[in-house]
Design a protein around this motif. Structure first.
Motif, PDB file in Angstrom:
ATOM      1  N   PHE A  73       0.804  -1.281   0.106  1.00  0.00           N
ATOM      2  CA  PHE A  73       0.043   0.041   0.007  1.00  0.00           C
ATOM      3  C   PHE A  73       0.956   1.241   0.120  1.00  0.00           C
ATOM      4  O   PHE A  73       1.803   1.555   0.549  1.00  0.00           O
ATOM      5  N   SER A  74       0.393   2.418  -0.661  1.00  0.00           N
ATOM      6  CA  SER A  74       1.193   3.599  -0.868  1.00  0.00           C
ATOM      7  C   SER A  74       1.301   4.449   0.247  1.00  0.00           C
ATOM      8  O   SER A  74       2.234   4.972   0.707  1.00  0.00           O
ATOM      9  N   SER A  75       0.139   4.238   1.344  1.00  0.00           N
ATOM     10  CA  SER A  75       0.054   5.112   2.356  1.00  0.00           C
ATOM     11  C   SER A  75       1.101   4.736   3.608  1.00  0.00           C
ATOM     12  O   SER A  75       1.532   5.582   4.215  1.00  0.00           O
ATOM     13  N   TYR A  76       1.854   3.650   3.514  1.00  0.00           N
ATOM     14  CA  TYR A  76       2.704   3.106   4.297  1.00  0.00           C
ATOM     15  C   TYR A  76       4.043   3.836   4.029  1.00  0.00           C
ATOM     16  O   TYR A  76       4.773   4.219   4.923  1.00  0.00           O
ATOM     17  N   HIS A  77       4.384   4.276   2.745  1.00  0.00           N
ATOM     18  CA  HIS A  77       5.754   5.050   2.621  1.00  0.00           C
ATOM     19  C   HIS A  77       5.419   6.433   2.706  1.00  0.00           C
ATOM     20  O   HIS A  77       6.557   7.027   2.115  1.00  0.00           O
ATOM     21  N   LYS A  78       4.497   6.967   3.059  1.00  0.00           N
ATOM     22  CA  LYS A  78       4.374   8.440   3.047  1.00  0.00           C
ATOM     23  C   LYS A  78       5.375   9.318   3.827  1.00  0.00           C
ATOM     24  O   LYS A  78       5.905  10.143   3.691  1.00  0.00           O
ATOM     25  N   ASN A  79       5.598   8.591   5.158  1.00  0.00           N
ATOM     26  CA  ASN A  79       6.307   9.318   6.093  1.00  0.00           C
ATOM     27  C   ASN A  79       7.777   8.875   5.897  1.00  0.00           C
ATOM     28  O   ASN A  79       8.521   9.432   6.943  1.00  0.00           O
ATOM     29  N   GLU A  80       8.125   8.190   5.158  1.00  0.00           N
ATOM     30  CA  GLU A  80       9.475   8.031   4.855  1.00  0.00           C
ATOM     31  C   GLU A  80      10.434   9.041   4.341  1.00  0.00           C
ATOM     32  O   GLU A  80       9.811   9.554   3.293  1.00  0.00           O
ATOM     33  N   LYS A  81      11.398   9.224   4.619  1.00  0.00           N
ATOM     34  CA  LYS A  81      12.116  10.453   3.937  1.00  0.00           C
ATOM     35  C   LYS A  81      12.967   9.479   2.813  1.00  0.00           C
ATOM     36  O   LYS A  81      13.738   8.653   2.698  1.00  0.00           O
TER      37      LYS A  81
END
Length: 240
Positions: free
Chosen positions: A199-207
């Protein structure tokens, strides 16, 4: 007197005219009877031969009718023996209607092992054993020349196989077997630490971590992206 008596005796008892006449008449009657019987026998044999010939022709005709049953007429198409221009169909057409098609049966092939098995399991024939005595050895002399003893040659020919160490040993040595076993265990027990989260929402907060090529102080080269030819303006002959 003796002459007359001899003539009378011969005509009366030896060469009797009336007895000879009756004998010839009986022979004529017997010949007529035999001739009539032979004529009847000849006619009977001729009739029997004709009957056999007719039966053979009829049997051959029926066999041909069974063999050519595919020429029978159908409701839509008339056969070759049922012409529409004839008043009545051909007799062969009627024979085709009354006959059955010939079936193709496979002939039973005799097994070549029948004689060897003695009609097993019925055992109709008892097995026969050869009672002939073996022939005595032929007294051959040793051929002249530098030949080896036949017993030695036969011993060398039929000696047991002695494989070399390379042939007798296994292709895979113990270290190779251990490596293969380790590879199998790694492939079987392979576990990933990072879970697969599509899911794309899992990688939103990654720098975002740029690669070494893009994070350098010199930046990214333009060759291969913006242009595909090296430009040296100092080497130009004229300004362009």
């Amino acid at each position: 007197i003796q002459k007359r008596w001899r003539g009378y005796y011969v005509r009366k008892y030896i060469h009797n005219y009336y007895a000879l006449k009756k004998y010839l008449e009986a022979i004529c009657v017997n010949n007529e009877i035999v001739r009539n019987e032979l004529q009847e026998y000849t006619e009977m044999k001729e009739n029997e031969e004709k009957r056999k010939e007719l039966e053979k022709k009829e049997k051959e005709k029926k066999y041909q009718a069974r063999k050519m049953h595919y020429l029978l007429s159908t409701e839509q198409i008339a056969g070759i023996y049922n012409s529409p221009f004839r008043k009545s169909p051909d007799p062969m057409e009627l024979l085709l209607r009354n006959s059955k098609p010939l079936s193709h049966r496979r002939q039973q092939q005799k097994s070549p092992f029948t004689c060897e098995l003695y009609d097993w399991p019925t055992c109709r024939r008892p097995p026969t054993f050869s009672t002939a005595r073996p022939l005595p050895p032929v007294g051959r002399q040793k051929p002249q020349g530098p030949f080896r003893d036949p017993a030695e040659v036969w011993q060398q020919r039929y000696k047991p196989l002695e494989p070399t160490l390379r042939v007798a040993a296994s292709i895979n040595s113990p270290p190779e077997k251990a490596r293969e076993e380790t590879k199998r265990e790694e492939w079987r027990n392979c576990i990933h630490d990072n879970e697969f989260l599509p899911f794309s929402s899992y990688h939103k907060n990654e720098k975002y971590e740029p690669s070494i090529l893009r994070s350098g102080k010199y930046g990214q080269e333009t060759y291969g992206i913006k242009h595909f030819r090296e430009v040296h303006s100092k080497k130009w002959v004229a300004d362009k």
